[in-house]
Structures are given as structure tokens and as C-alpha cells.
Design an enzyme around this catalytic site. Structure first.
Site: not given
Length: 328
Positions: A54, A123, A204-208
Site C-alpha cells: 500500500y 497477501h 462494505l463492498g469497497r464503499g458501494f
């Protein structure tokens, strides 16, 4: 905050994914990110998740700064194996050979500013290195006191069985949410049989699933979701909005946000599940932490799953090339 057991490691029921503080999502504000980490600690969060890829590297450095005077309050989780090309970070490979495991660990320890890593993940599984070699090298790090517990990310059931034959695995980190449920059939039962805890990323579904996004124009410039992830391409995104609409209707009945209800569903998947929703803002941290306290009945869970069927999502999690390294 309640606790969860990941193998022999005890953590708070909800952790914090730090990836987006440094890369992949548009916008970066280190001061706000540091404040978010500090508030998370104050509110009882113990598990903080990062990776050497990252940034690359800058996210570990950021987390290290944040916990410098709070080391005894946190469980530091980081990952190795995804190797990015210094000349072109978009190019990446996977390494799990013993020499690289030790090299990567030394780098992470230095950037985090710690003398040991609490939870060290591979990873992605390296198809060119036997998992026995990788986990064997990780086990040597445990023996040396540089690592306390081992984890694997996006590993398949067979890999988990081979790994635990070498050394206990505390946690499996995989994407798991209402719109990513492919680990439920075989991988979750195998992990539980082997005593491995589960750390869902992107719960959270990458914010979706929060309902904040209705068009690709809602994402900032350079956001990797619209650039690389099929589910966020315009045609798929429009189809997937029906999922959020259904979730919002149920959430409104409980005076919750769609994201809180979606995250509460993940929390109810078992006492060995500790999700790590990511955020770089205190506002969303507070909203997410509320989800850990929401009680759902069997009827609630059934209604949620009926409203958001597992096969209703349009688009893959990653491009075809990325999917080749999933659940390996």
C-alpha cells in the site's frame, strides 16, 4: 468493544483497514488519517491492517507514526508477497520464497517502527512457491520473535490445509460482504474446521454498499475502483444500484444507513469473524463502529439475504487477471 478470537489471537470485534489512507482511493489527508487511527484506538479498536504494497510502503509508515506512543494498545497486521515494480508501481508480481519472506519482514518492521508484527499475512499465494516453503519461512520469523501470529489472504481451502500442517494459521483475510460471498461454500467451513479466524476486508463492498455512490462521476480522479474494478464500471454500477436500494429499504426500517446494516450482517456471520472496514475519516469510523453493536434476528438476516441475493451482483471483483490470484 467485544472481542473475537482469531486462532490464539484476541482482537476487537471490528478492526480498521488503513489501505485507503495512502493509496487507491482518491484524496489523501495524513492528518485526518492519523486522527482517525487515534480515535479508533480510543474507541476500543485494536486490529489495524496495512500492507507493504500500500503506497507502496507509505501506509506502513503512516500507521507506524500513529501508534508510536500507543504500541501496547494495538494489534498490528501487515502483509507481504505482492511486489510492485519501482519503475511502474502498477506492474506487480507475487513472491513467497523463503528469502523474500525474511526480506519483506525486515522492511515492514523498519517502516512500522516496531520490534514485532502481531499478525503477518501472505497477501496472495505464490503459484511458483510451495506454501510449505512460505509458511516455513514465516514460522522461522515467529521463532525469532519478529512475528507473533501468521495469516493468509485470499487462500483456498486446500492451501489452508497444507499451511496449518506447517504452522498454526491464526487468520484468513478474504473479501466477504453481501456482494462478495464466494468463500462461504468451501473456504469458510475449512477455516473453521482448522481453527482459523476470518478477517473480512471490504465488508462494505469497497464503499458501494453505503449508498454514497450512484455514478462513476461520484468517485474522485484516480480512484482505482472505476479504473480497474469491473463492478464499478458504469453499466455494472447501474445494475448494482438495485442492491443498495433494497438494502436501504430495510435499513430505513431500523433507522440505520445501508452501510451499517450491511456491516452488521458481516458481524453476524460468526464469533470468529472480525471485519476490517476501511476509512480515512472519523465521521465514517463512528458510523461503522455503530454497526458492531446492532442486533439482528434470524428473520432480519433472512430478509437481508433475500433482498441482496448472492448471485445478484453484476461484474467480477477484480479484472480476469486479478481473479487468478483469488482463493488460490
Amino acid at each position: 468493544m467485544d472481542t473475537r478470537n482469531l486462532g490464539a489471537l484476541t482482537v476487537g470485534a471490528q478492526g480498521l483497514g488503513c489501505m485507503g489512507m495512502s493509496e487507491f482511493y482518491a484524496g489523501r489527508d495524513d492528518d485526518e488519517s492519523l486522527a482517525t487511527i487515534h480515535e479508533a484506538i480510543d474507541r476500543g479498536v485494536t486490529l489495524f491492517d496495512t500492507s507493504d504494497m500500500y503506497g507502496p510502503h507509505t501506509n506502513e509508515e503512516l500507521l507506524g507514526r500513529a501508534i508510536r506512543d500507543r504500541r501496547d494498545q494495538v494489534v498490528v497486521a501487515t502483509k507481504f508477497a505482492i511486489v510492485r515494480d519501482p519503475a511502474d508501481p502498477a506492474k506487480r508480481g507475487i513472491r513467497g520464497d523463503a528469502a523474500y519472506v525474511k526480506q519483506a519482514c525486515e522492511g515492514s518492521l523498519r517502516r512500522l517502527g516496531v520490534d514485532h508484527i502481531d499478525l503477518y499475512y501472505q497477501h496472495r499465494v505464490d503459484p511458483n512457491t510451495p506454501i510449505e516453503e512460505t509458511v516455513g519461512a514465516m514460522a522461522e520469523l515467529v521463532a525469532e520473535g519478529k512475528v507473533r501470529h501468521l495469516g493468509l489472504s485470499e487462500a483456498g481451502a486446500g492451501t489452508l490445509r497444507r499451511a496449518v500442517a506447517v504452522h498454526p494459521i491464526a487468520a484468513l483475510q478474504s473479501e466477504w460482504s453481501l456482494w462478495s460471498r464466494d468463500i462461504e461454500a468451501e473456504i469458510v467451513p475449512t477455516a473453521r474446521e482448522l481453527g482459523i479466524g476470518i478477517v473480512p476486508y471490504s465488508p462494505l463492498g469497497r464503499g458501494f454498499l453505503t449508498g454514497r455512490y450512484t455514478s462513476t462521476s461520484d468517485f474522485g480522479e484516480g480512484d482505482f475502483r472505476t479504473a480497474l474494478q469491473p463492478r464499478f464500471q458504469e453499466d455494472n454500477l447501474r445494475k448494482n444500484l438495485a442492491i443498495v436500494d433494497a438494502l436501504r429499504a430495510l435499513a430505513t426500517e431500523r433507522d440505520l444507513t445501508p452501510g451499517q446494516l450491511a456491516l452488521a450482517w458481516v458481524h453476524h456471520q460468526g464469533p470468529d469473524v472480525a471485519p476490517i472496514p476501511g476509512t480515512k475519516r472519523r465521521t465514517y469510523l463512528r458510523e461503522n463502529l455503530t454497526a458492531a453493536e446492532i442486533e439482528l434476528s434470524e428473520e432480519d438476516l433472512s430478509r437481508i439475504e433475500s433482498a441482496v441475493p448472492a448471485d445478484a451482483v453484476a461484474g467480477l471483483r477484480y479484472p480476469e487477471s486479478g481473479m487468478q490470484s483469488i482463493n488460490r
